[in-house]
Design an enzyme around this catalytic site. Structure first.
Site, mmCIF file in Angstrom:
data_model
loop_
_atom_site.group_PDB
_atom_site.id
_atom_site.type_symbol
_atom_site.label_atom_id
_atom_site.label_comp_id
_atom_site.label_asym_id
_atom_site.label_seq_id
_atom_site.Cartn_x
_atom_site.Cartn_y
_atom_site.Cartn_z
ATOM 1 N N ARG A 104 0.635 -1.222 0.351
ATOM 2 C CA ARG A 104 0.372 0.203 -0.724
ATOM 3 C C ARG A 104 0.600 1.105 -0.240
ATOM 4 N NH1 ARG A 104 -1.734 2.052 4.696
ATOM 5 N NH2 ARG A 104 -2.096 -0.431 5.503
ATOM 6 N N TYR A 142 -17.915 16.786 -14.244
ATOM 7 C CA TYR A 142 -18.219 14.946 -14.520
ATOM 8 C C TYR A 142 -19.048 14.926 -12.834
ATOM 9 C CZ TYR A 142 -17.570 9.887 -14.144
ATOM 10 O OH TYR A 142 -17.177 8.759 -13.651
ATOM 11 N N ASP A 190 -8.611 18.753 -14.217
ATOM 12 C CA ASP A 190 -8.775 17.745 -14.290
ATOM 13 C C ASP A 190 -8.229 17.415 -15.684
ATOM 14 O OD1 ASP A 190 -10.085 15.232 -15.881
ATOM 15 O OD2 ASP A 190 -11.702 14.884 -13.572
ATOM 16 N N LYS A 210 -9.895 6.455 -19.209
ATOM 17 C CA LYS A 210 -10.325 6.538 -20.234
ATOM 18 C C LYS A 210 -9.070 6.492 -20.869
ATOM 19 C CE LYS A 210 -14.039 7.428 -17.505
ATOM 20 N NZ LYS A 210 -14.255 8.763 -17.379
HETATM 21 C C1 PLP Z 1 -14.716 9.576 -15.533
HETATM 22 C C2 PLP Z 1 -14.101 10.617 -15.335
HETATM 23 C C3 PLP Z 1 -13.629 10.944 -13.848
HETATM 24 C C4 PLP Z 1 -14.374 9.261 -12.276
HETATM 25 O O1 PLP Z 1 -13.170 8.666 -13.048
HETATM 26 P P1 PLP Z 1 -13.357 6.539 -12.649
HETATM 27 O O2 PLP Z 1 -12.462 6.610 -13.132
HETATM 28 O O3 PLP Z 1 -14.591 6.619 -13.236
HETATM 29 O O4 PLP Z 1 -13.855 7.020 -11.036
HETATM 30 C C5 PLP Z 1 -13.386 11.977 -13.603
HETATM 31 N N1 PLP Z 1 -13.518 12.730 -14.252
HETATM 32 C C6 PLP Z 1 -13.538 12.492 -15.648
HETATM 33 C C7 PLP Z 1 -13.113 13.854 -16.387
HETATM 34 C C8 PLP Z 1 -14.239 11.492 -15.974
HETATM 35 O O5 PLP Z 1 -14.358 11.711 -17.338
#
Ligand code: PLP
Length: 388
Positions: free
Chosen positions: A46, A98, A170, A195
């Site tokens: 961890r 998001y 982000d 993504k």
């Molecule tokens: C999908 C997404 C998240 C969250 O991510 P997960 O891997 O699904 O937990 C956060 N910000 C954006 C812009 C996203 O597209």
């Protein structure tokens, strides 16, 4: 070294003992101590895992930060970042956000005393108006999800720094291949690596990069204390995906740009959201701070009744949540990703029941347009009684 080379080389030359080109996967949860008071640098998984560390070093290098952190999901990464704040603190956040980030802020952090205000972070007068004595950070998505609003990262970071706030970006939609917020002044970058970074719809992961040692220390404390770390197998799978990020992003952006222009020319499409379109208000800022416009395109159809016909009639494009993979996906944000956001906030930013969002993949552009064309024609015929 250029980013294409860095990406292709992730994991290589990390295991001098064997010369492994693909990063080895260390499943061991614990590591033997050579002697009392000594450590190999690895004690417990961890706290630090050799496979995860290769990934964490790679993302820190790609984003131009001092240290990276890998989490079990993008939301775990977002949660870790907001865990830097204390009761009484306030954050200002992009309003077109998001859905999961909105949910964690409103339902996990607000009850703990950390409040968020949502504004168009590209409009600094709105940010100014939302500022409080207790404001600690500006959290930006650019382009936003799903209406592609653009924030000038350099201007917003400067604005935040002058007030002593952190700037958090982000960067899921652009990835470090197209946009590197730390180089533009941001303090922290967060990713849903599920993504574009992963790119194959087969691994859930989150990444965070810190610009300074001070922030890195605090994030490391949070990561180790909460423990939502990425497992070694998933860390390896993510690195495998990231090696081809450059060519995937180029192809996704090329296809997305062609689809945006094609949609824009149709009379049954009211509005197309793509930062590369000349009509997009954020195009010039996006061109200044990113080397591409990304693979996401949202569009509004003339009539909400067309939506079910489109979704049921697509044969190549898949109706599914998520984005950033090699396969083209279509999402209905108001019912899926943004369902947790109250209707009045959604409508204000443009997430209406007529809005669809495409995550454009790497298929042949002709096949994608043929598929969209037949589905849209069918929907228009059914709902608008049009023949083409
Ligand atoms: C999908 C997404 C998240 C969250 O991510 P997960 O891997 O699904 O937990 C956060 N910000 C954006 C812009 C996203 O597209």
């Amino acid at each position: 070294m250029k980013i294409e080379s860095k990406l292709a080389q992730i994991g290589n030359r990390q295991d001098p003992g064997t010369g492994a080109v693909s990063a080895p996967i260390y499943h061991s949860t614990t590591y033997a101590h050579p002697a009392l008071g000594q450590s190999t640098g690895f004690d417990y998984t961890r706290t630090l895992n050799p496979t995860r560390k290769i990934l964490e070093d790679a993302i820190a290098d790609l984003e131009g930060g001092v240290r990276g952190f890998a989490f079990s999901s993008g939301m775990a990464a977002v949660h870790a970042v907001f865990s830097l704040f204390s009761p009484g603190d306030h954050v200002i956040v992009s309003s077109d956000l998001y859905g999961g980030t909105y949910r964690v802020l409103e339902h996990i952090f607000r009850p703990l005393g950390i409040e968020a205000t949502y504004v168009h972070t590209g409009h600094l007068e709105e940010v100014e108006a939302a500022a409080r004595d207790t404001t600690r950070a500006l959290f930006i998505e650019t382009p936003t999800n799903p209406t592609m609003q653009i924030t000038d990262i350099a201007a917003a970071s400067l604005f935040a720094r002058r007030r002593g706030w952190l700037t958090i970006v982000d960067n899921t939609f652009m990835t470090p291949y197209f946009q590197r917020p730390i180089e533009l002044g941001a303090d922290i970058v967060v990713h849903s690596a599920t993504k574009f970074l992963g790119g194959h719809n087969d691994v859930l992961a989150g990444l965070v990069v810190a610009k300074s040692d001070e922030i890195a220390e605090r994030l490391y404390f949070v990561q180790n204390s909460i423990g939502a770390v990425l497992g070694p197998q998933d860390a390896w799978l993510l690195m495998r995906g990231m090696k081809t990020l450059a060519i995937r992003m180029e192809r996704c952006a090329m296809n997305a740009s062609a689809i945006a222009a094609w949609l824009d020319a149709r009379d049954d499409i009211v509005k197309v959201y793509y930062p590369g379109l000349d009509t997009h208000p954020g195009k010039s800022i996006c061109s200044k701070q990113a080397s591409g416009f990304g693979g996401m395109v949202s569009f509004e159809v003339l009539d909400a009744r067309m939506v079910p016909f489109i979704l049921e009639h697509l044969k190549l494009v898949t109706f599914a949540e998520s984005l950033g993979g090699v396969e083209t996906l279509i999402t209905y944000p108001s019912r899926q990703t943004h369902a947790d956001i109250p209707e009045e906030i959604r409508e204000k930013v443009g997430v209406t029941d007529r809005l669809l969002r495409l995550s454009v993949g790497i298929e042949h552009i002709g096949d994608l347009i043929d598929d969209l064309s037949q589905a849209l024609d069918h929907a228009a015929e059914q709902v608008l009684s049009r023949r083409r």
